[in-house]
Design a protein around this motif. Structure first.
Motif, PDB file in Angstrom:
ATOM      1  N   SER A 180      85.852  37.776  32.589  1.00  0.00           N
ATOM      2  CA  SER A 180      85.299  36.459  32.338  1.00  0.00           C
ATOM      3  C   SER A 180      86.139  35.712  31.315  1.00  0.00           C
ATOM      4  O   SER A 180      86.652  36.306  30.360  1.00  0.00           O
ATOM      5  N   GLU A 181      86.252  34.406  31.507  1.00  0.00           N
ATOM      6  CA  GLU A 181      86.905  33.547  30.533  1.00  0.00           C
ATOM      7  C   GLU A 181      85.913  33.029  29.497  1.00  0.00           C
ATOM      8  O   GLU A 181      86.310  32.372  28.537  1.00  0.00           O
ATOM      9  N   CYS A 182      84.640  33.328  29.695  1.00  0.00           N
ATOM     10  CA  CYS A 182      83.604  32.831  28.789  1.00  0.00           C
ATOM     11  C   CYS A 182      83.217  33.853  27.724  1.00  0.00           C
ATOM     12  O   CYS A 182      82.334  33.588  26.914  1.00  0.00           O
ATOM     13  N   ILE A 183      83.821  35.023  27.782  1.00  0.00           N
ATOM     14  CA  ILE A 183      83.528  36.067  26.804  1.00  0.00           C
ATOM     15  C   ILE A 183      84.587  36.040  25.702  1.00  0.00           C
ATOM     16  O   ILE A 183      85.784  35.948  25.975  1.00  0.00           O
ATOM     17  N   HIS A 184      84.137  36.117  24.453  1.00  0.00           N
ATOM     18  CA  HIS A 184      85.041  36.078  23.307  1.00  0.00           C
ATOM     19  C   HIS A 184      84.850  37.330  22.451  1.00  0.00           C
ATOM     20  O   HIS A 184      84.084  38.228  22.798  1.00  0.00           O
ATOM     21  N   ASP A 185      85.551  37.368  21.354  1.00  0.00           N
ATOM     22  CA  ASP A 185      85.466  38.513  20.455  1.00  0.00           C
ATOM     23  C   ASP A 185      84.028  38.810  20.041  1.00  0.00           C
ATOM     24  O   ASP A 185      83.624  39.969  19.928  1.00  0.00           O
ATOM     25  N   LYS A 186      83.250  37.759  19.810  1.00  0.00           N
ATOM     26  CA  LYS A 186      81.892  37.922  19.309  1.00  0.00           C
ATOM     27  C   LYS A 186      81.050  38.801  20.231  1.00  0.00           C
ATOM     28  O   LYS A 186      80.331  39.702  19.763  1.00  0.00           O
ATOM     29  N   GLY A 187      81.139  38.554  21.541  1.00  0.00           N
ATOM     30  CA  GLY A 187      80.349  39.330  22.482  1.00  0.00           C
ATOM     31  C   GLY A 187      80.792  40.776  22.574  1.00  0.00           C
ATOM     32  O   GLY A 187      79.972  41.701  22.570  1.00  0.00           O
ATOM     33  N   VAL A 188      82.104  40.994  22.662  1.00  0.00           N
ATOM     34  CA  VAL A 188      82.629  42.353  22.758  1.00  0.00           C
ATOM     35  C   VAL A 188      82.296  43.151  21.501  1.00  0.00           C
ATOM     36  O   VAL A 188      81.881  44.317  21.562  1.00  0.00           O
ATOM     37  N   VAL A 189      82.449  42.545  20.343  1.00  0.00           N
ATOM     38  CA  VAL A 189      82.155  43.222  19.076  1.00  0.00           C
ATOM     39  C   VAL A 189      80.676  43.613  19.009  1.00  0.00           C
ATOM     40  O   VAL A 189      80.323  44.707  18.531  1.00  0.00           O
ATOM     41  N   ALA A 190      79.789  42.737  19.504  1.00  0.00           N
ATOM     42  CA  ALA A 190      78.356  43.039  19.486  1.00  0.00           C
ATOM     43  C   ALA A 190      78.047  44.296  20.300  1.00  0.00           C
ATOM     44  O   ALA A 190      77.267  45.154  19.879  1.00  0.00           O
ATOM     45  N   VAL A 191      78.657  44.411  21.468  1.00  0.00           N
ATOM     46  CA  VAL A 191      78.438  45.595  22.311  1.00  0.00           C
ATOM     47  C   VAL A 191      79.028  46.834  21.651  1.00  0.00           C
ATOM     48  O   VAL A 191      78.400  47.897  21.595  1.00  0.00           O
ATOM     49  N   VAL A 192      80.234  46.718  21.145  1.00  0.00           N
ATOM     50  CA  VAL A 192      80.914  47.869  20.552  1.00  0.00           C
ATOM     51  C   VAL A 192      80.149  48.409  19.345  1.00  0.00           C
ATOM     52  O   VAL A 192      79.993  49.629  19.178  1.00  0.00           O
ATOM     53  N   LYS A 193      79.643  47.530  18.521  1.00  0.00           N
ATOM     54  CA  LYS A 193      78.911  47.969  17.331  1.00  0.00           C
ATOM     55  C   LYS A 193      77.531  48.528  17.684  1.00  0.00           C
ATOM     56  O   LYS A 193      77.043  49.455  17.013  1.00  0.00           O
ATOM     57  N   GLY A 194      76.895  47.969  18.696  1.00  0.00           N
ATOM     58  CA  GLY A 194      75.536  48.402  19.030  1.00  0.00           C
ATOM     59  C   GLY A 194      75.453  49.578  19.971  1.00  0.00           C
ATOM     60  O   GLY A 194      74.463  50.318  19.952  1.00  0.00           O
ATOM     61  N   CYS A 195      76.476  49.764  20.826  1.00  0.00           N
ATOM     62  CA  CYS A 195      76.430  50.813  21.860  1.00  0.00           C
ATOM     63  C   CYS A 195      77.408  51.917  21.492  1.00  0.00           C
ATOM     64  O   CYS A 195      78.557  51.941  21.985  1.00  0.00           O
ATOM     65  N   ARG A 196      76.975  52.831  20.665  1.00  0.00           N
ATOM     66  CA  ARG A 196      77.864  53.856  20.128  1.00  0.00           C
ATOM     67  C   ARG A 196      78.219  54.919  21.166  1.00  0.00           C
ATOM     68  O   ARG A 196      79.106  55.740  20.922  1.00  0.00           O
ATOM     69  N   ARG A 197      77.537  54.928  22.315  1.00  0.00           N
ATOM     70  CA  ARG A 197      77.821  55.909  23.363  1.00  0.00           C
ATOM     71  C   ARG A 197      78.832  55.392  24.390  1.00  0.00           C
ATOM     72  O   ARG A 197      79.072  56.042  25.406  1.00  0.00           O
ATOM     73  N   LEU A 198      79.413  54.249  24.134  1.00  0.00           N
ATOM     74  CA  LEU A 198      80.326  53.629  25.090  1.00  0.00           C
ATOM     75  C   LEU A 198      81.453  54.588  25.455  1.00  0.00           C
ATOM     76  O   LEU A 198      82.182  55.076  24.592  1.00  0.00           O
ATOM     77  N   ARG A 199      81.564  54.868  26.740  1.00  0.00           N
ATOM     78  CA  ARG A 199      82.533  55.837  27.240  1.00  0.00           C
ATOM     79  C   ARG A 199      83.623  55.182  28.079  1.00  0.00           C
ATOM     80  O   ARG A 199      84.761  55.651  28.106  1.00  0.00           O
ATOM     81  N   SER A 200      83.294  54.088  28.772  1.00  0.00           N
ATOM     82  CA  SER A 200      84.255  53.402  29.642  1.00  0.00           C
ATOM     83  C   SER A 200      84.221  51.909  29.353  1.00  0.00           C
ATOM     84  O   SER A 200      83.159  51.282  29.387  1.00  0.00           O
ATOM     85  N   LEU A 201      85.398  51.341  29.067  1.00  0.00           N
ATOM     86  CA  LEU A 201      85.508  49.913  28.750  1.00  0.00           C
ATOM     87  C   LEU A 201      86.640  49.316  29.577  1.00  0.00           C
ATOM     88  O   LEU A 201      87.804  49.665  29.400  1.00  0.00           O
ATOM     89  N   LYS A 202      86.279  48.406  30.504  1.00  0.00           N
ATOM     90  CA  LYS A 202      87.264  47.747  31.352  1.00  0.00           C
ATOM     91  C   LYS A 202      87.105  46.237  31.178  1.00  0.00           C
ATOM     92  O   LYS A 202      86.042  45.677  31.475  1.00  0.00           O
ATOM     93  N   LEU A 203      88.177  45.591  30.708  1.00  0.00           N
ATOM     94  CA  LEU A 203      88.097  44.185  30.338  1.00  0.00           C
ATOM     95  C   LEU A 203      89.221  43.365  30.946  1.00  0.00           C
ATOM     96  O   LEU A 203      90.377  43.792  30.974  1.00  0.00           O
ATOM     97  N   GLN A 204      88.852  42.180  31.437  1.00  0.00           N
ATOM     98  CA  GLN A 204      89.822  41.160  31.815  1.00  0.00           C
ATOM     99  C   GLN A 204      89.304  39.851  31.220  1.00  0.00           C
ATOM    100  O   GLN A 204      88.685  39.039  31.898  1.00  0.00           O
ATOM    101  N   CYS A 205      89.542  39.677  29.937  1.00  0.00           N
ATOM    102  CA  CYS A 205      88.990  38.551  29.183  1.00  0.00           C
ATOM    103  C   CYS A 205      90.115  37.917  28.356  1.00  0.00           C
ATOM    104  O   CYS A 205      90.529  38.475  27.335  1.00  0.00           O
TER     105      CYS A 205
END
Length: 627
Positions: free
Chosen positions: A259-284
């Motif tokens: 998405s072109e509508c996603i910025h650092d703020k959104g990604v950081v929120a997920v990363v900080k809140g979801c400590r079990r994150l195992r797979s991250l695939k981004l095209q932003c």
């Protein structure tokens, strides 16, 4: 003993059901269901998965299937798939005046099929509507299969929020929902969040009608179970949705964002809140190094990282990941132009558990970065290098030296890699199973002889890599018969071979493969001007398991060679043979009549006789309609 049914009389239903459940092949299960009515009913009883296409009326099919299969838990509706009713059987031959119950039943069945077919195929706009799943079909699906856990509705444009809401109210056990390409709105997604509280996997790629409102409602409803989310090309899904995910979905393990509508703020929120994150695939394109600094600090469980077309991601972000994500196993960098050898070195030194690396079009990554991988990542099993012009032979020398477990190597348009690199891989990576090379040469360059894969490299592979099962050498101009002779002698487990465009290969090389590789199932020898009937004859004798054959643009192949091959290779399923002047309508007819498993034949239309058309029109494909 003839006349006695030892299986049905001796085995209870429970044991036959157990056998059916252990069959992993759909054709095998289908074959078993044709043995008798008892086996048909038991196989239907044991079936748990259905796949539905859209070239016939999906709404009607859903209703019919719900009456026959009672224990379905997974349904996949994909409007890209083709599905059609089988043709009516030929009329039974019987004596004049006689009429049996079986013939009456057959006639009734044929008549019913014709009526249904005519009903769905009549009318232009009405026909187009009938070939697409609608809300009525979704409601029928929910009523017929209320206990489904996995549902995929792929590119179903006529499914709206009304249908999705009705389904959510009934199918409350849903655990996986794929709505790729569906135009459902916020109301439907909100209903899923309200009623399907066990949902674990959600795919919203290309769902253009959604906004933050629907996504947030779903996240709030499924917060305690949601583990995987995918969002792509949804212009109204912004950082607000990701902030909700980060605040509530503590079990999230997989995140895909395009998405072109996603910025650092959104990604950081997920990363900080979801400590079990195992797979991250981004095209932003708007996510920067600042977000990946947080990824390195918080994603200690990250195993899969894929980054596509990043414009603001540099070595700084790579160093953060290398420093913090020690458990990283799978790395993909595609069109990340500002990442250099320094960044890859940081990953290699910090992430020693890496087993798979793909570098595609990252023009600033060169030999030094990959050398670091060879020195530090001893567990590497898969390496994909695509359009990497700055990677040279010494990089693969280090890979061969340090990555003894390498099993898969893909090289596409890597002009700096030649025979020296292949020899290093062959000697060091003796467990190599899959080798794919395409156009590894540098045209109009004085050093072309030093940066081209030819006979020497492939001969080394044949002598050292005894476990090789796949070999693709597409458009490798310096590979000739000597290379295939070595492969034929040393790689007896070879199953797939693609040498299209290797114009130095002739009958000698293909004959060596035919004699030394009896397990060959897929062969592409297209655009080989030196290959003729001798090769096809030897393939027929030596490779009885051949399923797929591509011999387009082979000017010296004729009907005689083709006839010998198909008489021996009874498992052949696909055959591409366009632009072969020696193959005539007789050869096409031979393929169709001799191969009972044939599914696709690609040929010029003018080479198909009327009889062949009548007999096998459904499996014929034409590259040039007016040739």
């Amino acid at each position: 003993m003839r006349g006695r049914d030892l299986i049905n009389n001796g085995l209870p239903d429970e044991l036959i059901l157990e056998i059916f459940q252990r069959l992993d092949s759909k054709p095998t299960r289908d074959a078993c269901s044709l043995v008798c009515k008892r086996w048909l009913n038991l196989e239907r009883f044991s079936r748990t998965t259905l796949r539905i296409g859209a070239s016939f009326s999906p709404d009607t099919i859903v209703t019919l299937l719900s009456r026959r299969f009672l224990h379905i838990t997974s349904i996949h509706v994909d409007e890209r798939l083709s599905l059609s009713l089988p043709p009516p059987p030929p009329p039974l031959k019987r004596k004049r005046g006689s009429k049996t119950s079986s013939s009456s039943s057959s006639s009734a069945s044929s008549s019913k099929r014709r009526k249904l077919s005519n009903k769905t195929r009549s009318g232009g706009a009405e026909n187009a509507e009938s070939c697409s799943l609608t809300d009525a079909g979704v409601i029928a699906l929910a009523n017929g299969f209320p206990l489904i856990e996995n549902l995929s509705l792929i590119w179903c444009p006529n499914v709206s929020s009304f249908g999705l809401r009705s389904l959510a109210q009934i199918c409350t056990s849903l655990r996986s929902l794929d709505l790729q390409g569906c135009f459902v709105g916020d109301q439907g997604l909100s209903a899923v969040g309200k009623f399907c509280n066990h949902l674990e996997e959600l795919n919203l790629r290309f769902c253009e009608g959604l906004t933050d409102v629907g996504v947030i409602d779903l996240v709030l409803g499924c917060a305690k179970s949601l583990k995987s989310i995918g969002v792509a090309a949804s212009a109204k899904v912004t950082d607000l949705s990701l902030e909700a995910v980060g605040s509530h979905c503590k079990l999230l393990e997989v995140l895909f964002l395009d998405s072109e509508c996603i910025h650092d703020k959104g990604v950081v929120a997920v990363v900080k809140g979801c400590r079990r994150l195992r797979s991250l695939k981004l095209q932003c394109v708007n996510v920067t190094d600042a977000a990946f600094s947080v990824v390195g600090d918080f994603c200690v469980s990250l195993e899969i990282l894929a980054l596509y077309s990043f414009q603001q991601f540099t070595d700084k972000g790579m160093k953060s990941i290398g420093k913090g994500c020690k458990n990283l196993k799978d790395l993909t960098l595609s069109d990340c132009y500002f990442v250099s050898c320094d960044g890859l070195e940081a990953i290699a030194h910090g992430c020693k558990e890496l087993t798979r690396i793909e570098i595609n079009g990252c023009h600033n990554i060169g030999t030094r970065g990959l050398e670091a991988v060879g020195k530090s990542c001893a567990r590497l099993t898969e390496l994909y290098l695509l359009y990497c012009q700055r990677i040279g032979n010494s990089a693969l020398y280090q890979i061969g030296k340090g990555c003894k477990s390498l099993e898969t190597l893909h090289l596409v348009d890597c002009s700096g890699i030649g025979d020296a690199a292949m020899c290093s891989i062959a000697k060091g990576c003796r467990n190599l199973k899959k080798l794919h090379i395409r156009r590894c040469y540098e045209a109009d360059n004085l050093h072309i002889l030093f940066s081209m894969v030819g006979n020497k490299g492939v001969v080394a592979i044949g002598k050292n890599c005894k476990s090789l099962t796949e070999l693709s050498l597409r458009f490798c101009d310096k590979v000739g018969d000597a290379a295939l002779v070595a492969v034929g002698k040393g790689c007896s487990f070879l199953q797939q071979l693609n040498v299209s465009g290797c114009h130095l290969i002739g009958d000698v090389g293909i004959t060596a493969i035919a004699k030394g590789c009896p397990q060959l199932t897929h062969l592409d020898i297209s655009v080989l001007q030196k290959v003729g009937d001798m090769s096809l004859s030897e393939l027929g004798d030596g490779c009885p398991m051949l399923k797929d054959l591509v011999l387009s643009h082979c000017h010296y192949v004729t009907d005689n060679g083709l006839n010998h091959l198909v008489n021996k290779c009874k498992l052949l399923e696909t055959s591409h043979m366009v632009y072969c002047p020696g193959i005539t309508s007789a050869g096409v007819a031979t393929v169709v009549s001799s191969c009972s498993h044939i599914k696709k034949v690609l040929i010029e239309k003018w080479k198909v006789s009327e009889r062949t058309m009548r007999r096998a029109g459904s499996i014929l494909s034409y590259l040039c309609m007016d040739l």
